[in-house]
Design a protein around this motif. Structure first.
Motif, PDB file in Angstrom:
ATOM      1  N   UNK A  88       0.823  -1.207   0.000  1.00 46.20           N
ATOM      2  CA  UNK A  88       0.000   0.000   0.000  1.00 46.20           C
ATOM      3  C   UNK A  88       0.862   1.265   0.000  1.00 46.20           C
ATOM      4  N   UNK A  89       2.014   1.233   0.638  1.00 48.36           N
ATOM      5  CA  UNK A  89       2.879   2.415   0.670  1.00 48.36           C
ATOM      6  C   UNK A  89       3.279   2.825  -0.749  1.00 48.36           C
ATOM      7  N   UNK A  90       3.503   1.849  -1.583  1.00 51.78           N
ATOM      8  CA  UNK A  90       3.853   2.148  -2.970  1.00 51.78           C
ATOM      9  C   UNK A  90       2.676   2.783  -3.709  1.00 51.78           C
ATOM     10  N   UNK A  91       1.470   2.369  -3.376  1.00 49.78           N
ATOM     11  CA  UNK A  91       0.283   2.958  -3.998  1.00 49.78           C
ATOM     12  C   UNK A  91       0.175   4.441  -3.636  1.00 49.78           C
ATOM     13  N   UNK A  92       0.435   4.770  -2.391  1.00 46.62           N
ATOM     14  CA  UNK A  92       0.392   6.173  -1.951  1.00 46.62           C
ATOM     15  C   UNK A  92       1.471   6.976  -2.665  1.00 46.62           C
ATOM     16  N   UNK A  93       2.671   6.421  -2.745  1.00 45.38           N
ATOM     17  CA  UNK A  93       3.763   7.117  -3.433  1.00 45.38           C
ATOM     18  C   UNK A  93       3.436   7.335  -4.911  1.00 45.38           C
ATOM     19  N   UNK A  94       2.784   6.367  -5.535  1.00 43.20           N
ATOM     20  CA  UNK A  94       2.439   6.523  -6.949  1.00 43.20           C
ATOM     21  C   UNK A  94       1.385   7.606  -7.138  1.00 43.20           C
ATOM     22  N   UNK A  95       0.449   7.727  -6.204  1.00 46.84           N
ATOM     23  CA  UNK A  95      -0.527   8.805  -6.317  1.00 46.84           C
ATOM     24  C   UNK A  95       0.129  10.175  -6.130  1.00 46.84           C
ATOM     25  N   UNK A  96       1.135  10.256  -5.274  1.00 45.45           N
ATOM     26  CA  UNK A  96       1.887  11.515  -5.148  1.00 45.45           C
ATOM     27  C   UNK A  96       2.602  11.826  -6.461  1.00 45.45           C
ATOM     28  N   UNK A  97       3.212  10.813  -7.049  1.00 41.16           N
ATOM     29  CA  UNK A  97       3.884  11.002  -8.337  1.00 41.16           C
ATOM     30  C   UNK A  97       2.896  11.455  -9.407  1.00 41.16           C
ATOM     31  N   UNK A  98       1.748  10.805  -9.471  1.00 40.06           N
ATOM     32  CA  UNK A  98       0.744  11.189 -10.462  1.00 40.06           C
ATOM     33  C   UNK A  98       0.205  12.586 -10.211  1.00 40.06           C
ATOM     34  N   UNK A  99       0.187  13.021  -8.952  1.00 39.41           N
ATOM     35  CA  UNK A  99      -0.220  14.397  -8.657  1.00 39.41           C
ATOM     36  C   UNK A  99       0.778  15.383  -9.262  1.00 39.41           C
ATOM     37  N   UNK A 100       2.067  15.080  -9.154  1.00 35.19           N
ATOM     38  CA  UNK A 100       3.080  15.942  -9.765  1.00 35.19           C
ATOM     39  C   UNK A 100       2.949  15.954 -11.288  1.00 35.19           C
ATOM     40  N   UNK A 101       2.693  14.800 -11.893  1.00 36.89           N
ATOM     41  CA  UNK A 101       2.503  14.729 -13.334  1.00 36.89           C
ATOM     42  C   UNK A 101       1.279  15.556 -13.739  1.00 36.89           C
ATOM     43  N   UNK A 102       0.220  15.476 -12.954  1.00 34.50           N
ATOM     44  CA  UNK A 102      -0.991  16.237 -13.247  1.00 34.50           C
ATOM     45  C   UNK A 102      -0.730  17.734 -13.157  1.00 34.50           C
ATOM     46  N   UNK A 103       0.045  18.151 -12.173  1.00 33.32           N
ATOM     47  CA  UNK A 103       0.393  19.571 -12.063  1.00 33.32           C
ATOM     48  C   UNK A 103       1.170  20.015 -13.304  1.00 33.32           C
ATOM     49  N   UNK A 104       2.082  19.177 -13.787  1.00 32.61           N
ATOM     50  CA  UNK A 104       2.824  19.500 -15.006  1.00 32.61           C
ATOM     51  C   UNK A 104       1.919  19.612 -16.217  1.00 32.61           C
ATOM     52  N   UNK A 105       0.969  18.707 -16.337  1.00 30.80           N
ATOM     53  CA  UNK A 105       0.033  18.775 -17.456  1.00 30.80           C
ATOM     54  C   UNK A 105      -0.881  19.994 -17.359  1.00 30.80           C
ATOM     55  N   UNK A 106      -1.310  20.333 -16.165  1.00 27.98           N
ATOM     56  CA  UNK A 106      -2.135  21.537 -15.993  1.00 27.98           C
ATOM     57  C   UNK A 106      -1.360  22.794 -16.360  1.00 27.98           C
ATOM     58  N   UNK A 107      -0.087  22.827 -16.003  1.00 30.99           N
ATOM     59  CA  UNK A 107       0.768  23.953 -16.370  1.00 30.99           C
ATOM     60  C   UNK A 107       0.849  24.079 -17.898  1.00 30.99           C
ATOM     61  N   UNK A 108       1.073  22.941 -18.562  1.00 30.93           N
ATOM     62  CA  UNK A 108       1.159  22.966 -20.024  1.00 30.93           C
ATOM     63  C   UNK A 108      -0.177  23.378 -20.634  1.00 30.93           C
ATOM     64  N   UNK A 109      -1.268  22.932 -20.072  1.00 28.42           N
ATOM     65  CA  UNK A 109      -2.588  23.293 -20.584  1.00 28.42           C
ATOM     66  C   UNK A 109      -2.839  24.789 -20.430  1.00 28.42           C
ATOM     67  N   UNK A 110      -2.467  25.342 -19.280  1.00 23.00           N
ATOM     68  CA  UNK A 110      -2.680  26.780 -19.051  1.00 23.00           C
ATOM     69  C   UNK A 110      -1.800  27.637 -19.950  1.00 23.00           C
ATOM     70  N   UNK A 111      -0.631  27.108 -20.340  1.00 20.87           N
ATOM     71  CA  UNK A 111       0.243  27.843 -21.255  1.00 20.87           C
ATOM     72  C   UNK A 111      -0.214  27.721 -22.707  1.00 20.87           C
ATOM     73  N   UNK A 112      -1.212  26.880 -22.971  1.00 20.04           N
ATOM     74  CA  UNK A 112      -1.744  26.741 -24.324  1.00 20.04           C
ATOM     75  C   UNK A 112      -0.987  25.760 -25.193  1.00 20.04           C
ATOM     76  N   UNK A 113      -0.150  24.945 -24.596  1.00 19.15           N
ATOM     77  CA  UNK A 113       0.626  24.006 -25.392  1.00 19.15           C
ATOM     78  C   UNK A 113      -0.256  22.898 -25.959  1.00 19.15           C
ATOM     79  N   UNK A 114      -1.302  22.545 -25.272  1.00 17.35           N
ATOM     80  CA  UNK A 114      -2.165  21.455 -25.690  1.00 17.35           C
ATOM     81  C   UNK A 114      -3.250  21.900 -26.656  1.00 17.35           C
ATOM     82  N   UNK A 115      -3.185  23.112 -27.156  1.00 16.14           N
ATOM     83  CA  UNK A 115      -4.243  23.619 -28.044  1.00 16.14           C
ATOM     84  C   UNK A 115      -4.204  22.953 -29.419  1.00 16.14           C
ATOM     85  N   UNK A 116      -3.114  22.323 -29.817  1.00 19.03           N
ATOM     86  CA  UNK A 116      -3.009  21.683 -31.109  1.00 19.03           C
ATOM     87  C   UNK A 116      -3.664  20.323 -31.123  1.00 19.03           C
ATOM     88  N   UNK A 117      -4.054  19.783 -29.952  1.00 16.46           N
ATOM     89  CA  UNK A 117      -4.670  18.452 -29.927  1.00 16.46           C
ATOM     90  C   UNK A 117      -6.153  18.536 -30.099  1.00 16.46           C
TER      91      UNK A 117
END
Length: 117
Positions: A88-117
């Motif tokens: 279970x500890x690994x599951x919690x760590x993976x959700x923390x990692x995915x939270x960081x990935x989500x923050x990165x994707x939100x940053x890219x979305x707000x900068x308009x990088x994903x507008x070509x998709x």
């Protein structure tokens, strides 16, 4: 100590073979230096002007997106294969990692990088 001697001899023979191959290549290669051969040439285009050019910031954001997805794949796929044995500890760590990935994707979305998709 005898085992180290064998390993040392193999390393020395390998280096001698490598240096011999380079020396043989140098001895057998015929080169004719001409001004055209010494000119800088890249991607089929002759150089014109200065060697420095500005790059649009969007390309850095594309690279940032690539890193996000590459790192995501590098960590998620192996983790998913051994999930049952890590607990279970690994599951919690993976959700923390995915939270960081989500923050990165939100940053890219707000900068308009994903507008070509």
């Amino acid at each position: 100590m005898q085992t180290y001697g064998v390993i040392g001899a193999i390393v020395v023979l390998g280096l001698l073979g490598l240096l011999g191959a380079f020396a043989l290549n140098k001895a057998l290669t015929i080169t004719y230096s001409t001004p055209d051969k010494l000119k800088t040439y890249e991607s089929g285009v002759d150089p014109v002007g200065e060697g420095w050019a500005q790059v649009h910031i969007r390309y850095y954001l594309f690279a940032y997106l690539y890193v996000i997805f590459a790192v995501d794949a590098v960590y998620l796929f192996p983790w998913a294969t051994v999930f049952a044995s890590v607990g279970v500890a690994s599951l919690i760590e993976m959700f923390v990692f995915l939270a960081f990935v989500t923050v990165g994707l939100l940053y890219a979305y707000r900068k308009g990088v994903l507008s070509w998709t």
